[in-house]
Design a protein around this motif. Sequence first.
Motif, short mmCIF file in Angstrom:
data_model
loop_
_atom_site.label_atom_id
_atom_site.label_comp_id
_atom_site.label_asym_id
_atom_site.label_seq_id
_atom_site.Cartn_x
_atom_site.Cartn_y
_atom_site.Cartn_z
N VAL A 18 0.86 -1.18 0.00
CA VAL A 18 0.00 0.00 0.00
C VAL A 18 0.90 1.23 0.00
N PRO A 19 0.80 2.12 -0.98
CA PRO A 19 1.63 3.33 -0.98
C PRO A 19 1.18 4.31 0.11
N VAL A 20 2.15 4.88 0.83
CA VAL A 20 1.88 5.86 1.88
C VAL A 20 2.73 7.09 1.63
N ALA A 21 2.07 8.24 1.55
CA ALA A 21 2.80 9.49 1.33
C ALA A 21 3.61 9.85 2.58
N ILE A 22 4.82 10.31 2.36
CA ILE A 22 5.69 10.71 3.47
C ILE A 22 6.37 12.05 3.12
N GLU A 23 7.00 12.63 4.12
CA GLU A 23 7.75 13.89 3.96
C GLU A 23 9.20 13.64 4.36
N VAL A 24 10.11 14.00 3.47
CA VAL A 24 11.54 13.83 3.76
C VAL A 24 12.00 15.02 4.59
N ILE A 25 12.45 14.75 5.81
CA ILE A 25 12.87 15.81 6.73
C ILE A 25 14.37 16.06 6.63
N HIS A 26 15.15 14.98 6.57
CA HIS A 26 16.61 15.11 6.58
C HIS A 26 17.22 13.87 5.94
N THR A 27 18.41 14.04 5.37
CA THR A 27 19.16 12.91 4.83
C THR A 27 20.63 13.07 5.18
N ASP A 28 21.27 11.94 5.45
CA ASP A 28 22.71 11.96 5.70
C ASP A 28 23.48 11.24 4.60
N PHE A 44 15.44 10.67 7.01
CA PHE A 44 14.55 10.78 8.17
C PHE A 44 13.20 11.23 7.64
N LEU A 45 12.17 10.41 7.89
CA LEU A 45 10.87 10.60 7.26
C LEU A 45 9.79 10.89 8.29
N ARG A 46 8.73 11.54 7.81
CA ARG A 46 7.54 11.79 8.62
C ARG A 46 6.32 11.45 7.77
N GLY A 47 5.42 10.65 8.34
CA GLY A 47 4.23 10.26 7.60
C GLY A 47 3.25 9.53 8.50
N MET A 48 2.12 9.14 7.92
CA MET A 48 1.05 8.47 8.68
C MET A 48 1.33 6.98 8.75
#
Length: 377
Positions: free
Chosen positions: A332-342, A347-351
């Motif tokens: 199931v695809p879930v939309a996320i927000e990319v906060i930071h990358t190293d 580092f992601l934020r989503g439902m």
Amino acid sequence: MSESNRSRMMRSRQRAATVAITTILVGGAGGAAVTGASLLSAEPVLTRPAGPVPVETMTVAMQPGYSVLRQFTGQIEAAMQVSAGFELSGRITHVLADEGETVAPGQPLARLDTSALIPEDAALRAERAAAEADAELARLTLSRNDALTARGFRSVAAQDEARLTLARAEARIAAIEAQIASVAVRLDKSLLTAPFAARIGSRLVEPGQTISAGQPVLMLLDTAPPRLRVGLPPDLATTLSPGDRVRVAVDGTELPATVRHLRPDLDADTRSRAVVLTVDAPALPGQTARLILSQQIDEPGFWAPLSALREGVRGSWSVMALEPTPDGDRTVPVAIEVIHTDGARVFLRGMLPEGGRILGRAPDRVAPGQTVLAVGG
């Protein structure tokens, strides 16, 4: 054989050949029809359906925030840097230290010409001796006048004159001694000495050169551990305190450092706050160095590998979550927000709930709603 008989024989042969060819063609067509009918009437062969695609998964572990490694550039400075010079003007006779040398506190560095001060000092000492003789005479005269006045042979006015003569002689001696002391000070200041343990950074004059008062002669660099001055954002600078241990990088080598102090004001141009650190290892003044700080960002989310991202429309991103079904795990695809990358992680934020599972690698080869076989996670 006559010509007519020969013609009848040729026509008979042609008719026989035509009948044979027709028979062959009709028989072949009939065989093909029978073969096709048998193939059509046979039962179809069923192929075995492919199983679920094995995919690498991971479990979502929510974090209250993440840390960012930040670097700020500054310049190495000597603990103390002084332009040493004479307080007097004059001609340089000797420069006793050269660039790169290490000197101890009080070590002579340079001399001024003192040839004019020596006769001046001698003249003042002779004048003091004369003044002391006058004072002794005035003292004896006053003593005799005191005795004569007591017996009535001298007036009080004569006694006062003798006392004042002695006072003037003593005042003259004091003035001459002050002049002698002044010459001594100028003689002392004609020798330039090291105020602290230092290394000679640069030599700015040569013997025979006439200089003015305060003109730099040598540049002195303190031998104490060098310092690093760095401008930080005000909010980040407040997280540091004097005595904190930090890391700095000089020419690719990480060195330990200690926070010495923080400036109480902001730079008018950069709006940054200067932090001064003591570098606990050899470093050369003028070198560029970087302060390495780990900043904690209070932003809830979770870490995932970069390969877990799936690009959407208009710059959006999603991940493939796994939903249990009676037939197995379904994507199931879930939309996320990319906060930071190293670099390797994001580092992601989503439902997504704590403990949920997502595809950790190669999500592009898996379609939404596809049944997969979870591996790992």
